[in-house]
Scaffold this active site. Sequence first.
Site, mmCIF file in Angstrom:
data_model
loop_
_atom_site.group_PDB
_atom_site.id
_atom_site.type_symbol
_atom_site.label_atom_id
_atom_site.label_comp_id
_atom_site.label_asym_id
_atom_site.label_seq_id
_atom_site.Cartn_x
_atom_site.Cartn_y
_atom_site.Cartn_z
ATOM 1 N N ASN A 194 0.758 -1.231 0.130
ATOM 2 C CA ASN A 194 0.094 0.018 -0.052
ATOM 3 C C ASN A 194 0.912 1.143 0.039
ATOM 4 O OD1 ASN A 194 0.365 0.959 2.696
ATOM 5 N ND2 ASN A 194 -0.213 -0.921 3.288
ATOM 6 N N GLY A 215 -2.651 -9.733 3.860
ATOM 7 C CA GLY A 215 -2.479 -10.265 2.646
ATOM 8 C C GLY A 215 -0.892 -10.741 2.560
ATOM 9 N N ASP A 256 1.505 -8.755 1.387
ATOM 10 C CA ASP A 256 2.404 -7.784 2.253
ATOM 11 C C ASP A 256 2.713 -8.390 3.616
ATOM 12 O OD1 ASP A 256 3.739 -5.284 2.566
ATOM 13 O OD2 ASP A 256 1.954 -4.153 2.831
ATOM 14 N N VAL A 267 -7.453 -7.951 -1.127
ATOM 15 C CA VAL A 267 -8.287 -6.706 -0.335
ATOM 16 C C VAL A 267 -8.519 -5.516 -1.416
ATOM 17 C CG1 VAL A 267 -7.630 -4.999 1.211
ATOM 18 C CG2 VAL A 267 -6.793 -7.254 1.562
#
Length: 176
Positions: free
Chosen positions: A25, A33, A35, A121
């Site tokens: 992000n 997720g 990340d 997401v």
Amino acid sequence: MRVRVEVIRGDITKSRVDAIVNAANPSLLGGGGVDGAIHRAAGPQLLAACRQLGSCPRGEARVTNGFNLPAHFIIHTPGPVWQGGIADESQVLASSYRHSLLLAERMGCRTVDFSSISTGVYGFPLARAARIATETINEVIADDPGKLRRVRIVAFDGETENAYKQALSAAYFNIA
Ligand code: AR6
């Protein structure tokens, strides 16, 4: 030499490649997720390195060391949040793939593994994302592959694996 483009099913934190591409992000400070999985596996030094980078606009990419991961580098790209197709989401997604690959080329990478950017997401429709991903990867490597030898999409589940495999065979059909 020809660059191989492949789709595999797996966990990208286990990829032993020159660079993996993280679905980040814009804060680059981690999240859920893939990340979250990458930050957990790479260890706390990754968060410290990301803080140094500052933020990153959607569709661009930044690179860090892989720290405790088997991958040498992590390329972080914040993809678009799906808003129904009214906000240039497709262009931003293509830009994420393009910037990530160009950055990998600049780092001298031979092998790069992508996660499925924006399809978790962020809600980007899977089939459309898969088409954009495969088309953009093929465009970039056709233009100037640098040292790249293999680019893979690492799908975490069967539905994602099938979507990218379908898009990849459609892309080859179009080229032929
Ligand atoms: N290996 C490979 N793929 C994975 C793994 C893994 N270990 N874990 C999940 N996936 P998402 P986004 C898949 O939501 O849509 C974060 O909070 C997952 O099944 O991770 O770009 C960020 O900080 C899906 O197919 O990324 C952002 O805020 C794909 O990775 C936001 O989520 C991408 O899903 C980014 O959302």
